[in-house]
Design a protein around this motif. Structure first.
Motif, PDB file in Angstrom:
ATOM      1  N   PRO A   1       8.621 -13.282  14.241  1.00  0.00           N
ATOM      2  CA  PRO A   1       8.322 -14.050  13.028  1.00  0.00           C
ATOM      3  C   PRO A   1       8.983 -13.429  11.806  1.00  0.00           C
ATOM      4  O   PRO A   1       9.059 -12.212  11.682  1.00  0.00           O
ATOM      5  N   PHE A   2       9.473 -14.270  10.923  1.00  0.00           N
ATOM      6  CA  PHE A   2      10.145 -13.802   9.724  1.00  0.00           C
ATOM      7  C   PHE A   2       9.174 -13.776   8.549  1.00  0.00           C
ATOM      8  O   PHE A   2       8.020 -14.139   8.676  1.00  0.00           O
ATOM      9  N   GLY A   3       9.653 -13.388   7.409  1.00  0.00           N
ATOM     10  CA  GLY A   3       8.830 -13.370   6.218  1.00  0.00           C
ATOM     11  C   GLY A   3       7.838 -12.228   6.214  1.00  0.00           C
ATOM     12  O   GLY A   3       6.641 -12.428   6.042  1.00  0.00           O
ATOM     13  N   SER A   4       8.324 -11.025   6.434  1.00  0.00           N
ATOM     14  CA  SER A   4       7.418  -9.883   6.545  1.00  0.00           C
ATOM     15  C   SER A   4       7.274  -9.119   5.233  1.00  0.00           C
ATOM     16  O   SER A   4       6.676  -8.064   5.203  1.00  0.00           O
ATOM     17  N   SER A   5       7.794  -9.653   4.140  1.00  0.00           N
ATOM     18  CA  SER A   5       7.746  -8.946   2.850  1.00  0.00           C
ATOM     19  C   SER A   5       6.729  -9.592   1.911  1.00  0.00           C
ATOM     20  O   SER A   5       7.061 -10.101   0.851  1.00  0.00           O
ATOM     21  N   PHE A   6       5.476  -9.593   2.328  1.00  0.00           N
ATOM     22  CA  PHE A   6       4.422 -10.158   1.504  1.00  0.00           C
ATOM     23  C   PHE A   6       3.904  -9.115   0.523  1.00  0.00           C
ATOM     24  O   PHE A   6       3.796  -7.942   0.852  1.00  0.00           O
TER      25      PHE A   6
ATOM     26  N   ASP B   1      -1.627  -7.719   0.574  1.00  0.00           N
ATOM     27  CA  ASP B   1      -1.856  -6.777   1.673  1.00  0.00           C
ATOM     28  C   ASP B   1      -2.392  -7.455   2.936  1.00  0.00           C
ATOM     29  O   ASP B   1      -1.989  -7.103   4.042  1.00  0.00           O
ATOM     30  N   ALA B   2      -3.288  -8.414   2.783  1.00  0.00           N
ATOM     31  CA  ALA B   2      -3.849  -9.088   3.955  1.00  0.00           C
ATOM     32  C   ALA B   2      -2.778  -9.890   4.688  1.00  0.00           C
ATOM     33  O   ALA B   2      -2.699  -9.858   5.918  1.00  0.00           O
ATOM     34  N   LYS B   3      -1.937 -10.617   3.939  1.00  0.00           N
ATOM     35  CA  LYS B   3      -0.851 -11.378   4.565  1.00  0.00           C
ATOM     36  C   LYS B   3       0.158 -10.442   5.210  1.00  0.00           C
ATOM     37  O   LYS B   3       0.667 -10.709   6.301  1.00  0.00           O
ATOM     38  N   ALA B   4       0.458  -9.346   4.538  1.00  0.00           N
ATOM     39  CA  ALA B   4       1.409  -8.374   5.089  1.00  0.00           C
ATOM     40  C   ALA B   4       0.879  -7.783   6.390  1.00  0.00           C
ATOM     41  O   ALA B   4       1.626  -7.645   7.366  1.00  0.00           O
ATOM     42  N   GLN B   5      -0.391  -7.445   6.432  1.00  0.00           N
ATOM     43  CA  GLN B   5      -0.984  -6.876   7.651  1.00  0.00           C
ATOM     44  C   GLN B   5      -0.991  -7.899   8.779  1.00  0.00           C
ATOM     45  O   GLN B   5      -0.664  -7.578   9.918  1.00  0.00           O
ATOM     46  N   LYS B   6      -1.338  -9.148   8.444  1.00  0.00           N
ATOM     47  CA  LYS B   6      -1.347 -10.207   9.457  1.00  0.00           C
ATOM     48  C   LYS B   6       0.051 -10.396  10.034  1.00  0.00           C
ATOM     49  O   LYS B   6       0.229 -10.478  11.244  1.00  0.00           O
ATOM     50  N   ARG B   7       1.071 -10.465   9.196  1.00  0.00           N
ATOM     51  CA  ARG B   7       2.438 -10.646   9.684  1.00  0.00           C
ATOM     52  C   ARG B   7       2.896  -9.445  10.490  1.00  0.00           C
ATOM     53  O   ARG B   7       3.536  -9.578  11.525  1.00  0.00           O
TER      54      ARG B   7
END
Length: 98
Positions: free
Chosen positions: A70-75, A78-84
């Motif tokens: 999955p792409f888009g790993s630069s959130f 923090d929660a979105k970044a951890q999920k990705r």
């Protein structure tokens, strides 16, 4: 060198096994597995699924030469970044089974 291609356009129309069939009949030796499709970076499929797909492909003369996480790993959240991050790690595990 193996002749390989990304499968996403065929997969969206035909599904995984029929896509493998088409690539095999066309003379491809490898497929790039699109683990960046949401159904593949979730828990929807387990080790048994990936091993069966690997065996199915091998029976058709196809190997999976690479996978796309999955792409888009630069959130910045923090929660979105951890999920990705967790999804990317899961994709790596799935790739090891292919």
């Amino acid at each position: 060198m193996k002749i390989s291609s990304n499968f996403i356009c065929f997969h969206n129309e035909l599904g995984l096994e029929k896509t493998i069939d088409v690539f095999s009949k066309a003379g491809f030796e490898a497929i790039d597995f699109n683990a960046d499709l949401e159904e593949y970076y979730t828990d929807a499929h387990n080790e048994d699924f990936y091993r069966k797909i690997k065996a199915y492909a091998q029976n058709k003369g196809i190997v999976f030469s690479q996978t796309h996480a999955p792409f888009g790993s630069s959130f910045t959240d923090d929660a979105k970044a951890q999920k990705r991050f967790d999804e990317i790690v899961k994709s790596m595990k799935h790739s090891s089974w292919l």
